[in-house]
Design an enzyme around this catalytic site. Structure first.
Site, PDB file in Angstrom:
ATOM      1  N   CYS A 108       1.061  -1.163   0.290  1.00  0.00           N
ATOM      2  CA  CYS A 108       0.067   0.135   0.169  1.00  0.00           C
ATOM      3  C   CYS A 108       0.795   1.089   0.124  1.00  0.00           C
ATOM      4  O   CYS A 108       0.542   2.302  -0.600  1.00  0.00           O
ATOM      5  CB  CYS A 108      -1.127   0.015   1.372  1.00  0.00           C
ATOM      6  SG  CYS A 108      -2.508   1.038   1.025  1.00  0.00           S
ATOM      7  N   GLU A 140      -4.279  -4.914  -3.844  1.00  0.00           N
ATOM      8  CA  GLU A 140      -3.776  -3.847  -4.683  1.00  0.00           C
ATOM      9  C   GLU A 140      -4.418  -4.145  -6.014  1.00  0.00           C
ATOM     10  O   GLU A 140      -6.301  -2.905  -6.497  1.00  0.00           O
ATOM     11  CB  GLU A 140      -2.577  -3.516  -4.710  1.00  0.00           C
ATOM     12  CG  GLU A 140      -2.669  -2.808  -3.180  1.00  0.00           C
ATOM     13  CD  GLU A 140      -2.687  -1.843  -3.420  1.00  0.00           C
ATOM     14  OE1 GLU A 140      -3.196  -1.041  -3.111  1.00  0.00           O
ATOM     15  OE2 GLU A 140      -2.655  -1.613  -1.300  1.00  0.00           O
TER      16      GLU A 140
END
Length: 230
Positions: free
Chosen positions: A145, A215
């Protein structure tokens, strides 16, 4: 601008980690959600989906960073991850509030929307890993992230977007302040790479690869307007 690539020295843990997800990152850059941000063609409803789910995600990501702070052996890393946890919540409350205002919604209304399957799966894996694993494993799980957003922001910043809303999102992750935070976490990662056992290193790579896949899935969920099937 200094790049988030700088920590990747040959033979380093960051080099190994990035090599493990290079095909995943290529798929992220090729995703129509990312392309739509830069050319302005991304449907507003897809961006709204992303912002609302990201608000849900960041609340749990802040918790994951707080656990990293609790597990960090050194005082400097305790402080850094605690600050990042606060920063994640600030992003959720600040930047997302501005985006939601464009959609005529409040943070309370967004918080009342359901946490959707990909968000739930990603945060569940993330929290299980940081609570159940070592400090190094926790860092491996939270790192995508930081790093993928820095790379995507860096890649898109030169192009920006004709849509001011999307240009604002790009500038947040492409600017030097965020890149500097990411370089700090990458330096820590390489420091850990010199200390941990081969088995722990393999687990770090596994967690890093898994959350990198999430993601891609997160952007894909927004693109396809994911909802609970039943």
């Amino acid at each position: 601008m200094s790049s988030s690539h700088t920590a990747e020295q040959p033979g380093s843990l960051t080099a190994e980690l990035w090599a493990a997800i290079a095909p995943i990152y290529a798929e992220i850059l090729d995703h129509p959600f990312i392309a739509g941000l830069t050319d302005g063609s991304l449907p507003r409803e897809a961006f709204r989906h992303f912002v609302i789910q990201d608000s849900h995600y960041l609340r749990d990501y802040a918790r994951a960073l707080a656990v990293c702070a609790a597990k960090a052996p050194g005082e400097q890393d305790v402080r850094a991850f605690a600050d990042d946890a606060i920063g994640a919540l600030a992003a959720e409350q600040g930047m997302h509030a501005e985006f939601l205002d464009v959609f005529g919604e409040t943070a309370a209304e967004a918080a009342a929307e359901p946490v959707l399957p990909t968000t739930r799966a990603y945060t569940s894996y993330l929290l299980a890993t940081v609570y159940g694993g070592s400090f190094a494993e926790a860092v491996g799980a939270v790192l995508p992230c930081y790093w993928i957003y820095a790379r995507v922001g860096e890649q898109l910043l030169a192009q920006s977007s004709p849509d001011p809303l999307y240009a604002k999102w790009i500038s947040t992750y492409g600017d030097e302040a965020f890149q500097s935070v990411v370089r700090r976490v990458l330096a820590l990662t390489d420091r850990l790479g010199e200390e941990i056992s081969p088995a722990e290193r393999r687990r770090m790579v596994e967690h890093f690869t898994t959350t990198s896949r999430y993601e891609w899935m997160f952007w894909d969920a927004a693109w396809h307007a994911e909802s609970w099937p039943v």
